[in-house]
Enzyme design. Sequence first.
Site, short mmCIF file in Angstrom:
data_model
loop_
_atom_site.label_atom_id
_atom_site.label_comp_id
_atom_site.label_asym_id
_atom_site.label_seq_id
_atom_site.Cartn_x
_atom_site.Cartn_y
_atom_site.Cartn_z
CE1 TYR A 257 -4.41 -8.43 -3.96
CE2 TYR A 257 -2.66 -8.51 -1.76
CZ TYR A 257 -3.96 -8.85 -2.46
OH TYR A 257 -4.83 -9.57 -1.82
CE LYS B 270 2.20 -8.01 2.86
NZ LYS B 270 1.60 -9.36 2.64
CG ASP C 254 -1.02 -0.65 0.63
OD1 ASP C 254 -0.54 -0.89 1.60
OD2 ASP C 254 -2.05 -1.41 -0.12
C1 LIG Z 1 0.84 -3.63 -0.59
C2 LIG Z 1 -0.42 -4.47 0.23
N1 LIG Z 1 -1.52 -3.93 0.59
C3 LIG Z 1 -2.36 -4.65 1.01
C4 LIG Z 1 -2.30 -6.15 1.13
C5 LIG Z 1 -3.46 -6.97 1.85
O1 LIG Z 1 -3.13 -7.37 3.16
P1 LIG Z 1 -3.61 -8.71 3.84
O2 LIG Z 1 -3.21 -9.94 2.92
O3 LIG Z 1 -3.10 -8.53 5.25
O4 LIG Z 1 -5.14 -8.21 3.81
C6 LIG Z 1 -0.91 -6.70 0.85
C7 LIG Z 1 -0.88 -8.01 1.06
O5 LIG Z 1 -0.02 -8.56 0.53
C8 LIG Z 1 0.04 -5.78 0.43
O6 LIG Z 1 0.94 -6.41 -0.11
#
Ligand SMILES: Cc1ncc(COP(=O)(O)O)c(C=O)c1O
Length: 429
Positions: free
Chosen positions: A143, A268, A240
């Site tokens: 994700y 996060k 990511d």
């Molecule tokens: C690996 C990863 N990338 C991107 C995101 C997106 O982050 P945000 O919810 O702060 O937009 C998340 C959110 O859970 C994530 O787990």
Amino acid sequence: MSDTHIKSQQIYERAKKVIPGGVSSANRLTDPNLVFTRAQGAYIYDADGKQYIDYHAAFGPPILGHSHPEVNQRVVEAINRSDLVGIGANELEIQLAEKIVQHVPSAEKVMFCNSGSEATFAALRLARAATGRSKIIKFQGCYHGGHDAVLMNVISPPEKVGHKDLLSAGMTPEVVDNTIVLPFNDTEAVAQTMREQGDQIAAIILEPIPHNIGCVMPTQEFLQGLRDLTQKHGTVLIFDEVITGFRHGLGGYQKISGVTPDLTAMGKAIANGFPMAALAGREDLMHHTRPGGDVFFAGTFNGHPVGVAAALATIEILERPESYQCLFGMGERMRRGLQQITGRLEVESTVAGFGSVFLIYFMVGPINTYSDLLRNDVSKFITYRKRLIERGIYELPVNLKRNHISLSHTAADIDRTLETAEEVLKTLS
Ligand SMILES: Cc1ncc(COP(=O)(O)O)c(C=O)c1O
């Protein structure tokens, strides 16, 4: 909802009148739909006053524990000095960028934003601009946020694996068509796609550990294979590290694996629960985003002193030598304990995790890619967590979701969790 959740129920009913579904983010509606009114250290408290050991951790940010006094103090000091001015640079954001450049191997330059989705969106646009190509590769189970290029194929039903599994209506077909979804840990599938279409592929984006499906460890051969293939084909490699960054180490999983991507998205845990995210990477790529450069990057709240001060305080605490030792030690204690219990009770299961992340899959391994997880017993997975919640341990009762330990969790918390886990596992037939 039971009699013991009367106040949660009342608050939720009120929320539903003015907020669609009563929650502000898709994954916050679970059964039991509790409302939490206090969060402190390792614990959260529902509206009816019940305490839970929190392993959901708001999907990962509070790595030091909720409402951490040192972080809160630094935030208060920062905003008492100045809130957002929105012109020029700010001393604190420079300090934070310096820290990220110091710690994260791929980070030569850093841009701040407010969410992981913004960081991955900017990374992909930048990759497209720098390469002049349109297509990207993502992996089943990863994700990367809510935008059209990546909002697909996370926890897909079996019939959607191998096909596009879009997670929202209204996504732009041209954008969706430019995303190729491949199986994680399958270097040959990536190599073949790159042989056929490498000159059209702007970026490969991945969670170096796909934590959005629990914890599927990457093989070193896969990560190195992606690095080699992207270098060969002039494609941008994007890690990511929104979950793995800062949770598994100050240098993210790239430091641990020794594979350095071109761009890195972070969020996060970087600010222990305050809104803060960043895109970092190779200087020549990041240079595109400068004012007057060809890639637009802006945001009213970018580099807000609240998030920046929180991130600086969080990183300084994580820099203490005992911090990761303690987080990893607690993770080990939990996983070892769960392995002993599930072994003793002969539960068909796999205890997975890395560092401070853990979970039990109700299936036997090996687990290398998303398709393996289709064997997970979803009903057991969710029932187990609901019974933990009844007993004051909060693990999100949603299939494949991971758990997080913070620096506020004590050995006593872990041991109480293990005792409760054993009690609950005995009730599952
Ligand atoms: C690996 C990863 N990338 C991107 C995101 C997106 O982050 P945000 O919810 O702060 O937009 C998340 C959110 O859970 C994530 O787990």
